[in-house]
Design an enzyme around this catalytic site. Structure first.
Site, PDB file in Angstrom:
ATOM      1  N   LEU A 248       0.698  -0.156  -4.851  1.00 26.75           N
ATOM      2  CA  LEU A 248      -0.632   0.240  -5.302  1.00 26.75           C
ATOM      3  C   LEU A 248      -1.127   1.444  -4.517  1.00 26.75           C
ATOM      4  CD1 LEU A 248      -2.501  -3.142  -5.859  1.00 26.75           C
ATOM      5  CD2 LEU A 248      -1.128  -1.812  -7.448  1.00 26.75           C
TER       6      LEU A 248
ATOM      7  N   SER B 107       0.858  -1.191   0.000  1.00 31.70           N
ATOM      8  CA  SER B 107       0.000   0.000   0.000  1.00 31.70           C
ATOM      9  C   SER B 107       0.890   1.235   0.000  1.00 31.70           C
ATOM     10  CB  SER B 107      -0.890  -0.003   1.246  1.00 31.70           C
ATOM     11  OG  SER B 107      -1.693   1.152   1.279  1.00 31.70           O
ATOM     12  N   HIS B 108       0.769   2.046  -1.053  1.00 39.27           N
ATOM     13  CA  HIS B 108       1.645   3.207  -1.221  1.00 39.27           C
ATOM     14  C   HIS B 108       0.961   4.441  -0.627  1.00 39.27           C
ATOM     15  CE1 HIS B 108       4.573   5.479  -4.096  1.00 39.27           C
ATOM     16  NE2 HIS B 108       4.960   5.488  -2.847  1.00 39.27           N
ATOM     17  N   GLN B 109       1.239   4.698   0.658  1.00 39.84           N
ATOM     18  CA  GLN B 109       0.608   5.816   1.357  1.00 39.84           C
ATOM     19  C   GLN B 109       1.502   7.041   1.436  1.00 39.84           C
ATOM     20  OE1 GLN B 109      -1.510   4.277   5.068  1.00 39.84           O
ATOM     21  NE2 GLN B 109       0.038   2.712   4.725  1.00 39.84           N
TER      22      GLN B 109
ATOM     23  N   ASP C 132       6.896   4.285  -8.621  1.00 38.74           N
ATOM     24  CA  ASP C 132       6.285   5.396  -9.346  1.00 38.74           C
ATOM     25  C   ASP C 132       7.387   6.341  -9.806  1.00 38.74           C
ATOM     26  OD1 ASP C 132       6.064   8.012  -7.273  1.00 38.74           O
ATOM     27  OD2 ASP C 132       6.383   6.048  -6.355  1.00 38.74           O
TER      28      ASP C 132
END
Length: 739
Positions: A134, A65-67, A88
């Site tokens: 994500l 999880s890309h927070q 990214d």
């Protein structure tokens, strides 16, 4: 110079020693340990789960999880060096991240092409490892959900295991990717890494618990479970609220009512300690203490005060009638009830108080406690507001609720701290809410929906809560909504339809969505709220025994006519029911399932739930995982040997007379065993019109009621549910079947 060199050498030695320890405990390389150490120290990272992730047998996909901008540095430090990281564009170019990028293999993220690359499948088939980042979206849009679909497809083609990873607390970092108004920043929040056990897509599909689902949905559900695991569910309810105060600010206004005004987290927990200390002196540890209060600041203070003091808050349904209240007092072995003289007088509940006292309980009045509190007590509480009065054990009972009694005598449901916190966090992992929201709760706190969803959820997530004392003020509630401008509201179909009839078009215009439960939402109610107020009703389903939410639709992942998809961490299985061709009897398991029941024949004794819980509901599940309620097992009539769903009868009648309210009940029949009677507010209802409509709709003759009882209002319980016991009694009386 010599001293400076010695200090420097000492620091380097300490650094190498600490990095060596991390290398040993986590199984990482020394150079990974050297770069991970500052991250570990600054954010006190809880990283035990990463050992399991590293040991996952290849081929494996780590779905992260890309927070924030920190996750790539953490994963490059902790995952095996041969892992290929898909970053990214910003992370692939960031200068500060260059030392960490040297720890592993990285490629730049291309949202249009990267996930259809055959190269990734080849990498995995060669016993490779892949890390995919994500977007951190609770409710993914079509574009975001496409990524889940692509990852699932790659995993299927390569027969790769999937390990979801979530870094709890990362969205509150200064370099978070979430807007600041939705996730307040802190320089050094504690981070908690959750990494779930590796599973293949085939295993994820099999564990779904129903016959079919899509690979993308199975992956999305597993990903949501990692988000849930990133929350510490073993802290207890008091600590969950206290941690929220630390996260969102002690001075943040969090709860408000129509009389007392707003309370900040600090004021709320200060009052909690003062009140809890007084209640602690009058009760014993672990005792069930009754709470007989309306939706107001006082009920939140009382609930948290009892929890802080190690007591169990037994939420009494004062709308259930004197006999049911007396039964509740005896069943839960309640010796003390906290209430308000002003409330009892205003709500005309003197008979309830008499019944409770006759059942063995004594009343403690908030007004008297408030007047006797000294300045010293307030000062001490103001200093110690962050500390509970007693040690908090998340596995122990926190609350006792009573089932609605819509089909019989209420039972006492015992819920632990962990049940309540888990259910609130399960809901947060499915519905997109944030501190930018304000929740308007009109549902009573003695009802599980109003307690967990309408009270506990906002308290532990920083959502401002406005409590209103009664859902029955149909003319006043729209006016209050226009003034306070909520973005979220909870309700039932009965209440929402009534508010819409009295509201002006702009009254609810501030709402993003309305969460509805307890009873099916009619298409007409949904249409009115969409057209007039621009508010989407997202329907859910729950049981008191599940604390209560089981399934819910979301704004981007919803389907009208269903109650949504199962919450993260829950499992279901369907048991065949004789005479029911579509669907089956729903059994549930999960961290939010109750500790057990207390019953009238064994008062005060917990009868623990062992294994799966029988919900008593007949449901069907489509291949996307959306659950449709077909009826209660008790709400099936057996007519000439055939099972007929009374819920399906109501849906048929509702389609014919959509603006009216209806209740289908089964009554005895000498010839067929049972027959169906329609209790309705439709003044023009007649059996012949209904028969012709049923024939056109393809309904079997058995499910079309021939007896129609017309009433001014369908009886409802305080929770907003139809009171089927009362409706059936009305039908039996009017048809002369009482004998």
């Amino acid at each position: 110079m010599v001293l400076a060199s010695a200090i420097l050498l000492g620091l380097v030695a300490a650094w190498m020693l600490a990095a060596g320890y991390l290398t040993y405990t986590l199984g990482i390389r020394l150079r990974q340990g050297l770069l991970y150490l500052p991250l570990k120290l600054l954010w006190r990272v809880h990283d035990k789960a990463m050992r399991q992730a590293r040991d996952a047998e290849a081929p494996v996909i780590y779905v992260v999880s890309h927070q924030s901008r920190l996750e790539p540095a953490l994963m490059l430090s902790l995952l095996p060096e041969q892992t290929l990281h898909i970053l990214d564009d910003a992370s692939a170019r960031a200068v500060w991240l260059e030392p960490w990028r040297e720890l592993g293999r990285t490629i730049a993220f291309n949202a249009e092409h990267v996930f259809v690359s055959r190269r990734l499948v080849r990498v995995l088939r060669g016993k490779g490892r892949l890390a995919v980042y994500l977007p951190d979206t609770v409710e993914p849009d079509v574009k975001s959900f496409r990524l889940f679909r692509a990852v699932a497809r790659i995993a299927m083609q390569a027969d790769a295991r999937i390990v979801p990873i979530f870094v709890g607390g990362a969205r509150h970092l200064p370099f978070s990717l979430t807007p600041a108004e939705r996730a307040p920043r802190g320089w050094f929040p504690r981070l908690r890494i959750a990494a779930l056990a590796p599973m293949t897509m085939a295993e994820l599909l099999q564990r779904a618990g129903y016959s079919q689902t899509t690979t993308a949905n199975a992956l999305f559900d597993r990903f949501a479970e990692a988000r849930l695991a990133g929350t510490d569910l073993d802290r207890g309810l008091f600590y969950a609220v206290r941690d929220a105060a630390d996260r969102y600010g002690a001075s943040r206004p969090i709860v408000e009512d129509v009389v007392g005004g707003a309370l900040s987290y600090r004021k709320l927990l200060t009052g909690t300690r003062v009140l809890g200390r007084r209640l602690e002196a009058q009760t014993s540890h672990g005792e069930a203490v009754g709470v007989l209060l309306p939706n107001a600041n006082g009920v939140v203070l009382t609930l948290l005060g009892l929890v802080s003091a190690g007591r169990v808050a037994a939420m009494i349904n004062y709308t259930a009638g004197a006999s049911n209240v007396a039964s509740a007092v005896k069943t839960a072995a309640i010796k003390t009830i906290v209430s308000s003289r002003a409330f009892i007088q205003k709500a005309d509940l003197a008979d309830i108080v008499v019944a409770a006292e006759q059942a063995g309980a004594r009343m403690v009045w908030l007004e008297e406690l408030r007047d006797s509190i000294t300045a010293i007590e307030k000062a001490v509480a103001a200093v110690q507001w962050r500390r509970p009065l007693q040690p908090q054990d998340p596995a122990r009972p926190a609350v006792i609720l009573f089932t609605s009694g819509s089909e019989g005598m209420p039972k006492a449901v015992v819920l632990s701290h962990r049940n309540l916190v888990a259910n609130a966090m399960q809901a947060e992992a499915r519905i997109g809410i944030s501190p930018a929201d304000k929740l308007f709760n009109v549902l009573p706190v003695f009802h599980s929906f109003g307690l967990t969803g309408g009270t506990i959820l906002p308290l532990v997530t920083g959502v401002r809560l406005f409590l209103y004392p009664s859902p029955l003020h149909y003319k006043l509630i729209p006016d209050v909504a226009r003034k306070i401008r909520p973005t979220i509201m909870f309700g039932t179909d009965t209440f929402l339809a009534a508010y819409a009839r009295t509201a002006e078009d702009g009254d609810f215009s501030s709402l993003r969505f309305v969460v509805a439960g307890a009873e099916p939402v009619r298409a007409e109610t949904r249409r009115v709220w969409r057209d007039r107020f621009g508010a989407e009703i997202i329907e859910g389903f729950g049981l008191t025994e599940a604390a209560p939410v089981v399934a819910v639709n979301t704004a981007t992942h919803g389907r009208d006519g269903t109650v949504g998809r199962l919450l993260p961490g829950m499992r279901m299985r369907l048991e065949e029911v004789e005479g029911v061709s579509e669907g089956g009897r729903l059994w549930l398991n999960g961290p939010n399932l109750m500790m057990g029941y207390m019953t009238a024949d064994r008062p005060g004794e917990l009868q623990p739930l062992e294994g799966w819980h029988d919900s008593g509901d007949i449901v069907s599940v489509d291949r996307e995982g959306f659950v449709t309620i077909r009826g209660r097992a008790k709400r099936f009539a057996k007519i000439a040997g055939e099972m007929v769903s009374l819920g399906a009868v109501e849906m048929l009648v509702q389609a014919l007379w959509p603006e009216e309210r209806h209740a289908a009940v089964a009554v005895p029949d000498k010839r067929k065993g049972e027959r169906i009677v329609l209790v309705t507010t439709a003044g023009n209802a007649d059996p012949e019109t209904l028969r012709l409509y049923g024939k056109q709709a393809g309904a079997a003759d058995l499910m079309v009621p021939h007896d129609i009882i017309k009433v001014r209002e369908i009886p409802v319980l305080g929770s907003g549910k139809t009171d089927y016991v009362a409706a059936r009694h009305m039908a039996i009386e009017q048809l002369g079947l009482a004998a």
